[in-house]
Design a protein around this motif. Sequence first.
Motif, short mmCIF file in Angstrom:
data_model
loop_
_atom_site.label_atom_id
_atom_site.label_comp_id
_atom_site.label_asym_id
_atom_site.label_seq_id
_atom_site.Cartn_x
_atom_site.Cartn_y
_atom_site.Cartn_z
N VAL B 29 -43.55 41.85 -62.03
CA VAL B 29 -42.21 41.32 -61.77
C VAL B 29 -41.86 40.35 -62.90
O VAL B 29 -42.75 39.82 -63.57
N LEU B 35 -42.09 31.35 -58.00
CA LEU B 35 -43.20 31.80 -57.16
C LEU B 35 -42.78 32.05 -55.71
O LEU B 35 -43.14 33.06 -55.12
N GLU B 36 -42.01 31.14 -55.14
CA GLU B 36 -41.60 31.30 -53.74
C GLU B 36 -40.85 32.60 -53.51
O GLU B 36 -41.03 33.28 -52.51
N ASP B 39 -43.19 35.54 -53.75
CA ASP B 39 -43.97 35.59 -52.51
C ASP B 39 -43.16 36.24 -51.38
O ASP B 39 -43.67 37.10 -50.66
N TRP B 41 -40.64 38.25 -51.69
CA TRP B 41 -40.46 39.67 -52.02
C TRP B 41 -41.74 40.46 -51.74
O TRP B 41 -41.69 41.55 -51.15
N LYS B 43 -44.16 39.91 -49.70
CA LYS B 43 -44.49 40.06 -48.28
C LYS B 43 -43.41 40.82 -47.50
O LYS B 43 -43.64 41.22 -46.36
N THR B 45 -39.93 43.06 -48.98
CA THR B 45 -39.50 44.32 -49.59
C THR B 45 -40.65 45.09 -50.20
O THR B 45 -40.81 46.30 -49.97
N GLY B 46 -41.47 44.41 -51.01
CA GLY B 46 -42.56 45.09 -51.69
C GLY B 46 -43.55 45.69 -50.71
O GLY B 46 -43.95 46.85 -50.83
N ILE B 61 -52.63 39.63 -50.80
CA ILE B 61 -51.62 39.65 -51.86
C ILE B 61 -51.92 38.49 -52.80
O ILE B 61 -52.15 37.36 -52.36
N SER B 62 -51.95 38.78 -54.09
CA SER B 62 -52.20 37.75 -55.08
C SER B 62 -51.10 37.81 -56.14
O SER B 62 -50.78 38.88 -56.64
N ILE B 63 -50.52 36.64 -56.44
CA ILE B 63 -49.43 36.58 -57.43
C ILE B 63 -49.92 35.75 -58.60
O ILE B 63 -50.32 34.59 -58.43
N ASN B 64 -49.90 36.35 -59.79
CA ASN B 64 -50.50 35.70 -60.95
C ASN B 64 -49.51 35.55 -62.09
O ASN B 64 -48.73 36.45 -62.36
#
Lengths: 151, 161
Positions: B29, B35-36, B39, B41, B43, B45-46, B61-64
Motif C-alpha cells: 500500500v 498507519l491507523e 490498519d 483497511w 482489517k 476491506t483487505g 496481520i502485520s503492517i511494515n
Amino acid sequence: MSVVSFTATVLDKNGDRGRAKMHVPLSLYPYDEQSIAVTWADMISLVSDGVVTRVDRTYKSYSGTLPPAGSSRPLDGSKLLLFFGETWQDAVCIIVPNPIMDLFRSTGPGAGFVLDETLPAVQSFIDMARGDLVGPEGQALGPFIVGGLAR
Amino acid sequence: MAWRKQGVQTVTYTLRDYNGDTSTMQLNVPDTVILEDVDTWAKGTGLANLEALTDAVVVGISINQSYYDDAPATPPSTSNVERKGSFTFRADNGLTMNIQVPSIDRSLVVPGSHLLTGAAVDAFVAMVVDEGLFDLVGLVSASGAKLTGLYKAPVETMRRK
C-alpha cells in the motif's frame, strides 16, 4: 495496550546483521515516524560500534482464532496468482495461498486452471487491488491481466 | 547520509489451516497512508476480499514501513553483531523488558568483567526511560507497560558458535 515496534538493523564488519527492537504505544498515533526511526538509530549508535542501516516500523495484530477442525482444507502449497500491468514486462503479481477451488475453471485436460473473472468475489478483489494497492516500487497497479492456479 | 522512507508499506497476512500450518502473503500500500488507516483497511476491506478467495483463516496481520540510510558508513573493524549489550528495564506492570544492542562498543565494557559503563551507557538508559522522548511519550514494553528504570546493570553478552 497495542504497541508499534521499531527495529533497528545493525551491520558489522563481516556483513552480518543484528537487530534492536523497541516499542511505543499505538494510542498516541500519528507520530512523526521518521523522526522516531532516526532517533532510535541515533540511540543505538550511542552504544554500538556497528552501523545502523535501516529501521523497520511494524504493527502487528492477531485475531488469535484457530480454524475449527474441518473448516479449511490443509495448506497444500496451492497459490492463486493474480497479474496486473500494462504489459507482462511490468506485471505485478499478487499471491494468495490456498485459494478456493470454485474460483477456477479448467481450460481443458492437462491445460491448467484459469481464474473465473466473472465471479463477484474475484471482481471485488481485483477492484480493491486496483484502487488501494501499489506495486513493490510504489507504482500504481496496471489493469488485470490474468489469474491462475499454481501448485 | 540521509534517512529515506521506503516507497511502500507492506501488509502481511498470516493464514492458518485446521492442522495449524501457516502461510503468509503480502500486499503493498502507498507510503502516504497513515498507519491507523492502513490498519482499518487491512482489517476491513483487505481482509474481507482476501477471505472470499482463500479457505485458510487469517490469524495475523502485520503492517511494515521501512526507513533506510541511503549512504551508510563502513562498519569499523571492531564491530561484531554477536557481541551485544543487554539492557534489562523494569516496567510499571511489575515485569521486565530486555533490549539487546548488537555490536556493543567494547570501550564501554569494564575491563575484567562483562559490565557496561560510561557516559554513553548512561545516556542510552536515560533516553529509554525518558517519558518525554519523541515529544509525546517514552518507550513501553511489548505489552504496553511504561519502562521506569534499569532492572539490573547492563552487561555485554557474546553468543558462542
